[in-house]
Design a protein around this motif. Structure first.
Motif, PDB file in Angstrom:
ATOM      1  N   ILE A  83      25.078 107.488  -5.953  1.00 19.64           N
ATOM      2  CA  ILE A  83      25.424 108.726  -6.646  1.00 19.64           C
ATOM      3  C   ILE A  83      25.132 108.522  -8.128  1.00 19.64           C
ATOM      4  O   ILE A  83      25.628 107.567  -8.734  1.00 19.64           O
ATOM      5  CB  ILE A  83      26.889 109.107  -6.426  1.00 19.64           C
ATOM      6  N   ASP A  84      24.311 109.404  -8.731  1.00 11.90           N
ATOM      7  CA  ASP A  84      23.954 109.232 -10.134  1.00 11.90           C
ATOM      8  C   ASP A  84      24.938 109.951 -11.045  1.00 11.90           C
ATOM      9  O   ASP A  84      25.949 110.515 -10.594  1.00 11.90           O
ATOM     10  CB  ASP A  84      22.501 109.663 -10.381  1.00 11.90           C
ATOM     11  N   GLU A  85      24.640 109.930 -12.345  1.00  9.95           N
ATOM     12  CA  GLU A  85      25.562 110.501 -13.328  1.00  9.95           C
ATOM     13  C   GLU A  85      25.651 112.014 -13.233  1.00  9.95           C
ATOM     14  O   GLU A  85      26.561 112.627 -13.801  1.00  9.95           O
ATOM     15  CB  GLU A  85      25.155 110.088 -14.739  1.00  9.95           C
ATOM     16  N   TYR A  86      24.709 112.648 -12.528  1.00  6.06           N
ATOM     17  CA  TYR A  86      24.750 114.092 -12.315  1.00  6.06           C
ATOM     18  C   TYR A  86      25.378 114.448 -10.968  1.00  6.06           C
ATOM     19  O   TYR A  86      25.294 115.585 -10.524  1.00  6.06           O
ATOM     20  CB  TYR A  86      23.337 114.673 -12.392  1.00  6.06           C
ATOM     21  N   ASN A  87      25.972 113.455 -10.320  1.00  4.30           N
ATOM     22  CA  ASN A  87      26.601 113.602  -9.006  1.00  4.30           C
ATOM     23  C   ASN A  87      25.602 113.968  -7.914  1.00  4.30           C
ATOM     24  O   ASN A  87      25.979 114.541  -6.888  1.00  4.30           O
ATOM     25  CB  ASN A  87      27.747 114.620  -9.044  1.00  4.30           C
ATOM     26  N   ARG A  88      24.331 113.659  -8.139  1.00  3.23           N
ATOM     27  CA  ARG A  88      23.353 113.792  -7.068  1.00  3.23           C
ATOM     28  C   ARG A  88      23.506 112.610  -6.118  1.00  3.23           C
ATOM     29  O   ARG A  88      23.699 111.472  -6.550  1.00  3.23           O
ATOM     30  CB  ARG A  88      21.937 113.848  -7.636  1.00  3.23           C
ATOM     31  N   ILE A  89      23.425 112.899  -4.824  1.00  2.00           N
ATOM     32  CA  ILE A  89      23.662 111.895  -3.790  1.00  2.00           C
ATOM     33  C   ILE A  89      22.322 111.475  -3.188  1.00  2.00           C
ATOM     34  O   ILE A  89      21.590 112.305  -2.633  1.00  2.00           O
ATOM     35  CB  ILE A  89      24.596 112.442  -2.700  1.00  2.00           C
ATOM     36  N   TYR A  90      22.010 110.208  -3.292  1.00  2.00           N
ATOM     37  CA  TYR A  90      20.773 109.650  -2.746  1.00  2.00           C
ATOM     38  C   TYR A  90      21.095 108.958  -1.425  1.00  2.00           C
ATOM     39  O   TYR A  90      21.966 108.079  -1.378  1.00  2.00           O
ATOM     40  CB  TYR A  90      20.153 108.647  -3.715  1.00  2.00           C
ATOM     41  N   GLY A 118       3.846 108.257  -6.103  1.00  2.00           N
ATOM     42  CA  GLY A 118       2.492 107.957  -6.517  1.00  2.00           C
ATOM     43  C   GLY A 118       1.747 107.096  -5.522  1.00  2.00           C
ATOM     44  O   GLY A 118       0.870 106.303  -5.897  1.00  2.00           O
ATOM     45  N   GLY A 119       2.074 107.268  -4.253  1.00  2.00           N
ATOM     46  CA  GLY A 119       1.387 106.532  -3.205  1.00  2.00           C
ATOM     47  C   GLY A 119       2.076 105.250  -2.782  1.00  2.00           C
ATOM     48  O   GLY A 119       1.649 104.600  -1.823  1.00  2.00           O
ATOM     49  N   CYS A 120       3.134 104.868  -3.484  1.00  2.00           N
ATOM     50  CA  CYS A 120       3.873 103.661  -3.115  1.00  2.00           C
ATOM     51  C   CYS A 120       4.906 104.031  -2.062  1.00  2.00           C
ATOM     52  O   CYS A 120       5.878 104.728  -2.350  1.00  2.00           O
ATOM     53  CB  CYS A 120       4.546 103.059  -4.343  1.00  2.00           C
ATOM     54  N   SER A 121       4.714 103.571  -0.853  1.00  2.00           N
ATOM     55  CA  SER A 121       5.613 103.947   0.237  1.00  2.00           C
ATOM     56  C   SER A 121       6.899 103.132   0.197  1.00  2.00           C
ATOM     57  O   SER A 121       6.945 102.022  -0.346  1.00  2.00           O
ATOM     58  CB  SER A 121       4.911 103.747   1.584  1.00  2.00           C
ATOM     59  N   LEU A 122       7.941 103.702   0.757  1.00  2.00           N
ATOM     60  CA  LEU A 122       9.229 103.027   0.886  1.00  2.00           C
ATOM     61  C   LEU A 122       9.392 102.633   2.350  1.00  2.00           C
ATOM     62  O   LEU A 122       9.825 103.427   3.181  1.00  2.00           O
ATOM     63  CB  LEU A 122      10.359 103.953   0.442  1.00  2.00           C
ATOM     64  N   GLU A 123       9.052 101.401   2.663  1.00  2.00           N
ATOM     65  CA  GLU A 123       9.041 100.943   4.051  1.00  2.00           C
ATOM     66  C   GLU A 123      10.440 100.510   4.483  1.00  2.00           C
ATOM     67  O   GLU A 123      10.940  99.500   4.029  1.00  2.00           O
ATOM     68  CB  GLU A 123       8.065  99.777   4.225  1.00  2.00           C
ATOM     69  N   SER A 124      11.073 101.319   5.329  1.00  2.00           N
ATOM     70  CA  SER A 124      12.412 101.030   5.858  1.00  2.00           C
ATOM     71  C   SER A 124      13.413 100.750   4.742  1.00  2.00           C
ATOM     72  O   SER A 124      13.925  99.643   4.600  1.00  2.00           O
ATOM     73  CB  SER A 124      12.363  99.844   6.826  1.00  2.00           C
ATOM     74  N   PRO A 125      13.719 101.762   3.918  1.00  2.00           N
ATOM     75  CA  PRO A 125      14.663 101.548   2.818  1.00  2.00           C
ATOM     76  C   PRO A 125      16.101 101.399   3.317  1.00  2.00           C
ATOM     77  O   PRO A 125      16.535 102.116   4.215  1.00  2.00           O
ATOM     78  CB  PRO A 125      14.500 102.808   1.974  1.00  2.00           C
ATOM     79  N   TYR A 126      16.808 100.461   2.713  1.00  2.00           N
ATOM     80  CA  TYR A 126      18.226 100.257   3.015  1.00  2.00           C
ATOM     81  C   TYR A 126      19.053 100.470   1.749  1.00  2.00           C
ATOM     82  O   TYR A 126      19.266 101.592   1.321  1.00  2.00           O
ATOM     83  CB  TYR A 126      18.451  98.863   3.609  1.00  2.00           C
ATOM     84  N   GLY A 127      19.536  99.402   1.154  1.00  2.00           N
ATOM     85  CA  GLY A 127      20.445  99.512   0.032  1.00  2.00           C
ATOM     86  C   GLY A 127      19.818 100.120  -1.207  1.00  2.00           C
ATOM     87  O   GLY A 127      18.633  99.960  -1.479  1.00  2.00           O
ATOM     88  N   LEU A 128      20.662 100.832  -1.984  1.00  2.00           N
ATOM     89  CA  LEU A 128      20.256 101.463  -3.236  1.00  2.00           C
ATOM     90  C   LEU A 128      21.215 101.029  -4.339  1.00  2.00           C
ATOM     91  O   LEU A 128      22.417 100.919  -4.115  1.00  2.00           O
ATOM     92  CB  LEU A 128      20.283 102.987  -3.114  1.00  2.00           C
ATOM     93  N   ALA A 129      20.672 100.796  -5.528  1.00  5.52           N
ATOM     94  CA  ALA A 129      21.512 100.455  -6.673  1.00  5.52           C
ATOM     95  C   ALA A 129      20.832 100.936  -7.943  1.00  5.52           C
ATOM     96  O   ALA A 129      19.603 100.997  -8.029  1.00  5.52           O
ATOM     97  CB  ALA A 129      21.759  98.947  -6.740  1.00  5.52           C
ATOM     98  N   SER A 130      21.651 101.265  -8.932  1.00  8.20           N
ATOM     99  CA  SER A 130      21.148 101.747 -10.212  1.00  8.20           C
ATOM    100  C   SER A 130      21.306 100.666 -11.265  1.00  8.20           C
ATOM    101  O   SER A 130      22.352 100.001 -11.329  1.00  8.20           O
ATOM    102  CB  SER A 130      21.911 103.007 -10.627  1.00  8.20           C
ATOM    103  N   ASP A 131      20.266 100.469 -12.101  1.00 10.45           N
ATOM    104  CA  ASP A 131      20.347  99.453 -13.148  1.00 10.45           C
ATOM    105  C   ASP A 131      20.850 100.080 -14.448  1.00 10.45           C
ATOM    106  O   ASP A 131      21.071 101.298 -14.518  1.00 10.45           O
ATOM    107  CB  ASP A 131      18.982  98.762 -13.330  1.00 10.45           C
ATOM    108  N   PRO A 132      21.068  99.290 -15.507  1.00  9.16           N
ATOM    109  CA  PRO A 132      21.605  99.834 -16.755  1.00  9.16           C
ATOM    110  C   PRO A 132      20.730 100.901 -17.394  1.00  9.16           C
ATOM    111  O   PRO A 132      21.212 101.701 -18.213  1.00  9.16           O
ATOM    112  CB  PRO A 132      21.713  98.596 -17.650  1.00  9.16           C
ATOM    113  N   LEU A 133      19.437 100.941 -17.054  1.00  6.72           N
ATOM    114  CA  LEU A 133      18.544 101.965 -17.596  1.00  6.72           C
ATOM    115  C   LEU A 133      18.552 103.244 -16.762  1.00  6.72           C
ATOM    116  O   LEU A 133      17.904 104.222 -17.128  1.00  6.72           O
ATOM    117  CB  LEU A 133      17.114 101.420 -17.681  1.00  6.72           C
ATOM    118  N   GLY A 134      19.267 103.223 -15.634  1.00  9.06           N
ATOM    119  CA  GLY A 134      19.331 104.398 -14.776  1.00  9.06           C
ATOM    120  C   GLY A 134      18.280 104.438 -13.700  1.00  9.06           C
ATOM    121  O   GLY A 134      18.234 105.402 -12.918  1.00  9.06           O
ATOM    122  N   ASN A 135      17.423 103.432 -13.623  1.00  9.77           N
ATOM    123  CA  ASN A 135      16.427 103.383 -12.564  1.00  9.77           C
ATOM    124  C   ASN A 135      17.050 102.902 -11.254  1.00  9.77           C
ATOM    125  O   ASN A 135      18.070 102.200 -11.253  1.00  9.77           O
ATOM    126  CB  ASN A 135      15.278 102.456 -12.961  1.00  9.77           C
TER     127      ASN A 135
END
Length: 232
Positions: A83-90, A118-135
């Motif tokens: 969940i980001d700072e705008y309360n969007r749920i990923y 940009g053509g970079c596929s996400l192959e079987s994504p699992y965990g998500l985390a946000s870094d201090p820059l918001g990425n």
């Protein structure tokens, strides 16, 4: 089933259709996780968000901290939550190789896949985390790497040569902690993506993990226990 423990590791309550014999205060929600698999959860604004990835139960549930259901919305996966700072749920969709993004009411906003990154596929994504820059750092089990994208899904870089990455947590300094399900270990990376340490020991199929107050909590799935490590 979801178990809830206090800070010392004593069981407080359970969410689901199983019971605890010792220390159980109360049991709540018999049906939410019954048909689920590999559930993910995150707490934001004192609300517990829990996702199920079972094909029979692809929903994200919002619960009180006492385990009572507030509402839910349909999703297409659920192997990772953010969940980001705008309360969007990923919500990561492992089988669909994408991340779906919802607003705080559960309305679908957009999806992040190869067309967005940009053509970079996400192959079987699992965990998500946000870094201090918001990425957003995505544990892609299919490519055995961590892929870094912006909140809008633009690809930035990747790092790691892992064995079945599942969970990921990032501290306030930008250091990443990644569980390797097939490698039976945790890998630690600096903010530039260089591996600086590996923790093995009693880890057997580690899956999810969380970081709070310099303490790392790891779901050791094969051993059915939660391990605690001091990161200082």
């Amino acid at each position: 089933c979801l178990y809830v423990f206090d800070s010392k590791g004593y069981p407080k309550k359970t969410v689901g259709n199983r019971t605890l014999n010792d220390g159980l205060l109360f049991k709540c929600m018999n049906d939410t996780i019954r048909n689920g698999s590999e559930p993910s959860l995150i707490i934001k604004n004192n609300i517990l968000h829990l996702s199920n990835s079972s094909i029979r139960n692809m929903y994200v549930y919002r619960l009180t901290l006492q385990g009572n259901t507030i509402d839910s919305f349909s999703s297409s996966g659920g192997t990772g939550l953010l969940i980001d700072e705008y309360n969007r749920i990923y919500v990561s969709n492992c089988s669909g190789n994408k991340i779906d993004v919802f607003n705080h009411n559960g309305g679908h906003l957009f999806s992040i896949d190869g067309n967005v990154t940009g053509g970079c596929s996400l192959e079987s994504p699992y965990g998500l985390a946000s870094d201090p820059l918001g990425n957003i750092h995505v544990a892609t089990s299919g490519s055995n790497t961590i892929k870094v994208i912006t909140k809008e899904g633009v690809y930035i870089r990747k790092y790691g040569d892992l064995k079945g990455p599942r969970g990921i947590a990032i501290d306030v300094y930008g250091y990443s902690f990644v569980t390797e399900y097939e490698g039976n270990c945790i890998s630690i990376f600096d903010p530039q993506g260089n591996k600086i340490h590996t923790v093995g020991g009693p880890l057997h199929k580690p899956f999810g993990l969380a970081l709070a107050n310099n303490v790392l909590y790891i779901a050791n799935s094969l051993a059915n226990v939660v391990l605690k490590y001091d990161t200082c």
